[in-house]
Scaffold this active site. Sequence first.
Site, short mmCIF file in Angstrom:
data_model
loop_
_atom_site.label_atom_id
_atom_site.label_comp_id
_atom_site.label_asym_id
_atom_site.label_seq_id
_atom_site.Cartn_x
_atom_site.Cartn_y
_atom_site.Cartn_z
CB SER A 127 10.25 -0.54 -7.20
OG SER A 127 8.30 -0.98 -6.26
CE1 TYR A 152 12.64 0.01 -2.11
CE2 TYR A 152 10.71 0.96 -2.44
CZ TYR A 152 11.15 0.06 -2.42
OH TYR A 152 11.06 -1.14 -3.58
CE LYS A 156 14.29 0.78 -5.34
NZ LYS A 156 15.49 0.03 -5.55
C1 WQD Z 1 0.33 -6.91 0.29
C2 WQD Z 1 -0.69 -6.23 1.04
C3 WQD Z 1 -1.15 -4.49 2.48
C4 WQD Z 1 0.73 -7.24 5.35
C5 WQD Z 1 5.56 -3.20 -1.04
C6 WQD Z 1 6.42 -1.96 -1.39
C7 WQD Z 1 6.60 -2.25 -2.99
C8 WQD Z 1 8.01 -3.31 -3.25
C9 WQD Z 1 6.92 -4.35 -2.54
C10 WQD Z 1 9.75 -3.58 -2.54
C11 WQD Z 1 -1.56 -4.76 0.91
C12 WQD Z 1 -1.83 -6.12 2.90
C13 WQD Z 1 0.62 -6.91 4.15
C14 WQD Z 1 -0.13 -6.99 6.63
C15 WQD Z 1 -1.30 -7.38 4.73
N1 WQD Z 1 8.80 -2.83 -2.58
N2 WQD Z 1 -1.14 -6.91 3.79
N3 WQD Z 1 -1.19 -7.89 6.17
O1 WQD Z 1 2.93 -2.48 0.08
O2 WQD Z 1 2.15 -3.65 -1.96
O3 WQD Z 1 4.98 -3.26 -1.54
O4 WQD Z 1 6.10 -4.90 -1.04
O5 WQD Z 1 10.70 -3.89 -1.92
O6 WQD Z 1 7.28 -1.07 -3.24
O7 WQD Z 1 5.97 -0.75 -1.04
O8 WQD Z 1 3.29 -5.10 -0.21
O9 WQD Z 1 3.64 -7.16 0.74
O10 WQD Z 1 3.63 -5.44 2.17
O11 WQD Z 1 1.76 -5.70 1.12
O12 WQD Z 1 -2.86 -7.03 5.12
O13 WQD Z 1 0.66 -7.48 7.57
O14 WQD Z 1 -0.83 -6.87 2.05
O15 WQD Z 1 -2.11 -3.79 2.76
O16 WQD Z 1 -2.62 -4.96 0.31
P1 WQD Z 1 3.18 -3.76 -1.38
P2 WQD Z 1 2.54 -5.60 1.25
#
Ligand code: WQD
Length: 344
Positions: A127, A152, A156
């Site tokens: 990741s 998590y 990785k």
């Molecule tokens: C994306 C953006 C949030 C939800 C995570 C893991 C990473 C990978 C993928 C997984 C961010 C914003 C989110 C919401 C929002 N691994 N957001 N409102 O955090 O980039 O990555 O998932 O298996 O290791 O950390 O992904 O989709 O949670 O967030 O504003 O209700 O959307 O702040 O900027 P992230 P995400």
Amino acid sequence: MTKTILVVGGAGYIGSHTYVELLAAGYDAVIVDDFSNAEQRVIDRLVELTGHSVRLYEGDAADPRFMRSVFEAESGLTGAIHFAAYKAVGESVREPLRYYRNNIDSMLVLLQTMADFDVPDLVFSSSCTVYGVPDELPVTEMTPRKDAHSPYGNTKRICEDIIRDAVTGGNHLKAVLLRYFNPIGAHPSALIGELPIGVPNNLVPFVTQTAAGIRPELTIFGDNYETFDGTCIRDYIHVVDLARAHVKSLDYLEGVDGRGCCEAINVGTGRGNSVMEVVQTFEQVAGVSLNYKIGPPRAGDVPAIYANADKARYLLGWESQLTLEDALRDAWRWQGMLSTKEKE
Ligand code: WQD
């Protein structure tokens, strides 16, 4: 000769899409899954999509005896892909030992069993979380890894190190460590996709559930970041493109002369999109107006990260083909399928 690939975690979100692409590319594939984060009906969908029965072994990938029995039954295996990891960042903070046990034990057991049965080629789901808050953008594979912010993320990084050591130590293995950016979307058929359990943590399932009326409102986590519109920037990659990167990795490993290769490779589009752009693009492709508000930043969020995907292009001959619009359209179509199912 047809190559047979063991897809560990093959009923899950990325595993199921990869299974479909493997068969489409002429590989044979076998699934191991314990259905701890997947549903049995995914298997029926895979049969429908591929037109072939699925060879499924139901069990815990961290159980060495079970994994041995799979390798004994499938004597022609040439490679394996490890998808069988827990992935909820917040949950990993609350239940670190369960995360370490599952994610690392299953990796160790797979590596040992591959070595024992002389199965050489491994693709691992890593990741972009291994880069932490990067000092440079876009991130290349040479960008230094940082301390992980969650158990998590730690699993990785640790698994990457374990694989590298196993390869260097002469276990006759070759490996590709695919560093995924943000996988989104679903199969265009809407037969398989992501099945978030409970309230989704990730942006796109939250967006589609809000648009479907399952959640009253999306909260955008912060609009005061040092980005062009103040919201966080990510590299969103369509899950079908990501699945194809696994196939290309296996093609690449097959062509590697000798053993001892271990390559970390970014899998992203090379483009960064803000949360606000995702929301607006979704509204356009779905033709809906999304109910959202701006909330405080989420703890641990990286302000901006996106990939330099050059290495995937020159080493694997892979690049993303599908757009953010494609991914959001497919995610919305998949949500429609899920919502219909719930009403039945
Ligand atoms: C994306 C953006 C949030 C939800 C995570 C893991 C990473 C990978 C993928 C997984 C961010 C914003 C989110 C919401 C929002 N691994 N957001 N409102 O955090 O980039 O990555 O998932 O298996 O290791 O950390 O992904 O989709 O949670 O967030 O504003 O209700 O959307 O702040 O900027 P992230 P995400």
